[in-house]
Scaffold this active site. Structure first.
Site: not given
Ligand code: NAP
Length: 285
Positions: A69, A73, A94, A109, A136, A224, A226, A247
């Site tokens: 995680t 990754k 992952n 994923d 993104a 996504l 949880y 999620g």
């Molecule tokens: P990441 O690579 O750190 O990306 C975070 C993203 O969130 C970026 O696009 C960021 O935008 C945006 N962001 C952060 N704060 C924000 C705000 N206040 N308003 C709008 N956009 C915001 O994280 P990630 O790994 O992609 O994970 C993202 C989410 O998916 C997490 O909440 C995680 O828990 C969830 N997730 C769930 C699973 C599942 O199995 N259910 C698996 C993976 C991830 P900027 O580019 O502007 O910084």
């Protein structure tokens, strides 16, 4: 990370931080239900020692593999000798397991993202649909790759930092376009699926600055996140009469193929694993 006991298959999830991970709870539940001689742990690993620690783990023949995680990754993919098309496309892994004596990287994923959508409304519902994906980062990329396998008509990417959405859209092309964050409300108009793949709305973070309105009347909102199980986006979606998916189903759906690759058997079907996770999440302060 290695087993002291003979013939007990061991696996773990690695990350930094890792305390929050629900993977050990889920995998150990499945191990117990199936009566396997196996165990699944969690290990915090710093980027500087990732390669050495992972290499050392695989020296133990009882060690069957590792889930990865944040933030490892992408680095995990680079450690593998071979990789699945999904991992290559995502640029991230992952899961690392042995295949023909070599490290093989996979990314579950993508399947994790699509499986709940297919279960909720079937394949046909998503063909020629309009989808909006927010974010993104790694989750958005996995969601995008998964969404494309469903043959939608259009995928609109929205991200707080516009340039990142534009770069992602350009990299994928086809039905994928980016729209400015400032225009996010209009971008939802008539969409069949809204995916929050951003971190906005997670416990301890600001809520997503978006109203859940203007979607197609039978739209599904898929957050996504949880933690919490119901973000304000999902609560609003339910009030508006849209379908809502959190999620947790994605978390379980990405764990299923991992478990199979690690332990060589399918995890039990049914909702018992989900109930275990919900209980643990609800017990958290
Ligand atoms: P990441 O690579 O750190 O990306 C975070 C993203 O969130 C970026 O696009 C960021 O935008 C945006 N962001 C952060 N704060 C924000 C705000 N206040 N308003 C709008 N956009 C915001 O994280 P990630 O790994 O992609 O994970 C993202 C989410 O998916 C997490 O909440 C995680 O828990 C969830 N997730 C769930 C699973 C599942 O199995 N259910 C698996 C993976 C991830 P900027 O580019 O502007 O910084």
């Amino acid at each position: 990370m290695t087993s002291k006991k003979e013939n007990i298959k061991t696996a773990c999830v690695i990350g930094d931080p890792i305390d929050h991970s629900l993977s050990p709870l889920l995998h150990n539940h499945w191990i117990k239900v199936l009566g396997l001689k196996a165990s699944y742990g969690r290990v915090q690993i710093k980027a500087e020692t990732l390669k050495k620690e992972v290499t050392d783990c695989f020296k133990d023949q009882n060690f069957v593999g590792v889930n990865i995680t944040l933030p490892h990754k992408q680095a995990a993919l680079a450690l593998a000798a071979t990789a699945s098309p999904e991992a290559k496309k995502a640029g991230a892994a992952n899961l690392l397991v042995r295949r023909d004596g070599k490290l093989w990287a996979h990314n579950t994923d993508i399947e994790g993202f699509t499986a709940p959508l297919l279960k909720a409304q079937g394949q046909e519902r998503w063909q020629n649909s309009t989808m909006v994906i927010i974010g993104a980062g790694g989750a958005a990329r996995a969601a995008l790759i998964g969404a494309l396998t469903l043959n939608p008509h259009k995928i609109i990417l929205l991200n707080r930092t516009d340039a990142r959405a534009r770069t992602l859209a350009k990299a994928f092309g086809g039905p994928v376009t980016a729209q400015p964050w400032s225009d996010r409300q209009n971008a939802l108009h008539g969409a069949d699926l809204l995916v929050n793949a951003s971190a906005a709305g997670m416990t301890g973070k600001a809520a997503l600055d978006l109203r859940c309105e203007g979607l197609a009347p039978d739209a599904l909102v898929y957050d996504l996140i949880y933690t919490p199980l119901e973000t304000s986006l999902l609560a609003e979606a339910k009030i508006a009469g849209y379908g809502a998916l959190n999620g947790l189903d994605m978390l379980i759906a990405q764990a299923r193929p991992s478990f199979e690759a690690l332990f060589g058997v399918s995890p039990p079907s049914g909702e018992a694993g989900k109930a275990v996770l919900i209980k643990a999440l609800e017990a958290k302060p």
